[in-house]
Design an enzyme around this catalytic site. Structure first.
Site, PDB file in Angstrom:
ATOM      1  NE  ARG A 209      -2.500   0.540   3.536  1.00  0.00           N
ATOM      2  CZ  ARG A 209      -3.611  -0.121   3.177  1.00  0.00           C
ATOM      3  NH1 ARG A 209      -3.560  -1.435   2.987  1.00  0.00           N
ATOM      4  NH2 ARG A 209      -4.755   0.514   3.042  1.00  0.00           N
ATOM      5  N   GLY A 230       6.623  -2.292  -4.568  1.00  0.00           N
ATOM      6  CA  GLY A 230       6.738  -1.487  -3.356  1.00  0.00           C
ATOM      7  C   GLY A 230       5.692  -0.397  -3.250  1.00  0.00           C
ATOM      8  CG  HIS A 231       6.154   2.415  -0.043  1.00  0.00           C
ATOM      9  ND1 HIS A 231       7.143   1.697   0.563  1.00  0.00           N
ATOM     10  CD2 HIS A 231       6.654   3.662  -0.207  1.00  0.00           C
ATOM     11  CE1 HIS A 231       8.193   2.463   0.776  1.00  0.00           C
ATOM     12  NE2 HIS A 231       7.925   3.671   0.305  1.00  0.00           N
ATOM     13  CG  ASN A 232       3.496   5.854  -2.182  1.00  0.00           C
ATOM     14  OD1 ASN A 232       4.001   5.658  -1.072  1.00  0.00           O
ATOM     15  ND2 ASN A 232       2.312   6.408  -2.338  1.00  0.00           N
ATOM     16  CB  SER A 250       8.418   6.414  -4.882  1.00  0.00           C
ATOM     17  OG  SER A 250       7.741   6.579  -3.651  1.00  0.00           O
TER      18      SER A 250
END
Length: 344
Positions: A209, A230-232, A250
């Site tokens: 998330r 991974g996140h974002n 990211s």
């Protein structure tokens, strides 16, 4: 092993169903009841050739027919179904082996599945055994969760998605700060995961998330088994990601990208649309232009590999010697020109 079709088809019927054409000399009434590999196919089976390494088998196969591109039809000794896109036609052909379960009574939500509060389910959503769907999740029409899928809270899946067993969507990302004593301090991950329509996600994949904003996966993205996202991370429409890929937080991946197996993509970088990363590549910088990009070396005999590594480790000193030689050559040339009366 032969795959049985749902029913018997004539070649003419198969051509209509998969969008192929019969070659001119083919009997359209040949009956086909199965799909089989070139080397084992026999009467009643249709085969296929979607890779150059199998072309030699076209001369010896005993299949009743073969699915091919037009450029390969002349090399085949048996009847041919011609397609501009043989792999797509094969996908449609394999679809004729899938039983029609539309009239069968099935449990759309398995009794062992756990659904949290405020979960929204579209029409014909199927949730398999031992799945967990967290609070405030949303699943679009015709989406399927296979057994043992876990959706944490706040995950949105679009229409016609398929998520295979063991996959986890919405777990916390790998985000930490370090305090004055050198201890890790967890960063709360308060975003969600938004996944578009017609996405397929393989087994044992993990999609984190977002920390503040959401992790976003576009429409018609396909993701293989054992992928870490991974996140974002933001992934554009129609991108394909092969097994064992790791994408750090990211990172932004464009539309129509192909990410080869076991590749790694660093965080906070971007890939343009239509970038193809070949298998086992390490991507550490932004790529702004469409094209094929590679890194890493293929396997070779250990003795050769050790020699190559030894040479690689001497590149810096070799480059220095080359620079020194260049300076010496230039100095000598200038000296000779001066002595011979030429101006510098």
């Amino acid at each position: 092993m032969a795959l049985k079709l749902n029913k018997q088809f004539t070649l003419a019927e198969l051509a209509t169903n998969i969008g192929a054409e019969l070659s001119a000399i083919v009997n359209p009434n040949i009956v086909i009841d199965s799909i089989e590999k070139l080397e084992t196919a026999g009467p009643g089976s249709i085969s296929f050739c979607t890779h150059a390494s199998y072309h030699k088998l076209l001369e010896t196969t005993n299949a009743s027919a073969v699915l091919l591109a037009e450029s390969e039809a002349e090399t085949c000794k048996v009847p041919v179904l011609i397609s501009e896109n043989p792999r797509l036609a094969l996908a449609k052909l394999l679809g004729l082996c899938v039983p029609d379960v539309s009239t069968e009574a099935v449990d759309l939500i398995h009794p062992s599945a756990v659904l949290g509060a405020n979960v929204t389910l579209g029409r014909n959503v199927k949730i398999g055994p031992h799945c967990t769907v967290g609070d405030n999740c949303s699943l679009g029409d015709d989406t399927v969760l296979k057994a043992n899928v876990v959706l944490y809270h706040g995950v949105t899946l679009g229409k016609r998605c398929a998520v295979h067993s063991g996959t986890v969507i919405g777990s916390d990302g790998f985000g930490y700060a370090v305090d004055e004593k050198g201890n890790w301090v967890k960063m709360p991950h308060l975003g969600g995961v938004i996944i578009g329509d017609d996405v397929e996600i393989g087994s044992n994949t993990s999609i984190d998330r977002g920390m503040i904003d959401d992790t976003v996966i576009g429409n018609r993205v396909i993701i293989d088994n054992l992928v870490q996202i991974g996140h974002n991370v933001n992934i554009g429409d129609n991108t394909a990601i092969a097994g064992c890929v790791g994408i750090a937080g990211s990172a932004t991946i464009g539309k129509y990208c192909l990410i080869g197996g076991a590749s790694s993509i660093a965080g906070h970088i971007s890939l343009a649309d239509k970038v193809h990363i070949t298998a086992t590549s390490a991507v550490s910088n932004t790529i702004n232009k469409a094209g094929v990009y590679s890194s890493g070396l293929p396997a070779r005999e250990n003795s050769d590999w050790r020699r190559s590594v030894a040479r690689f480790l001497t590149i810096d000193s070799m480059a220095k010697r080359i620079r020194d030689l260049e300076k010496t050559i230039i100095t000598e040339a200038v000296t000779n020109n001066t002595q011979n009366g030429y101006k510098k």
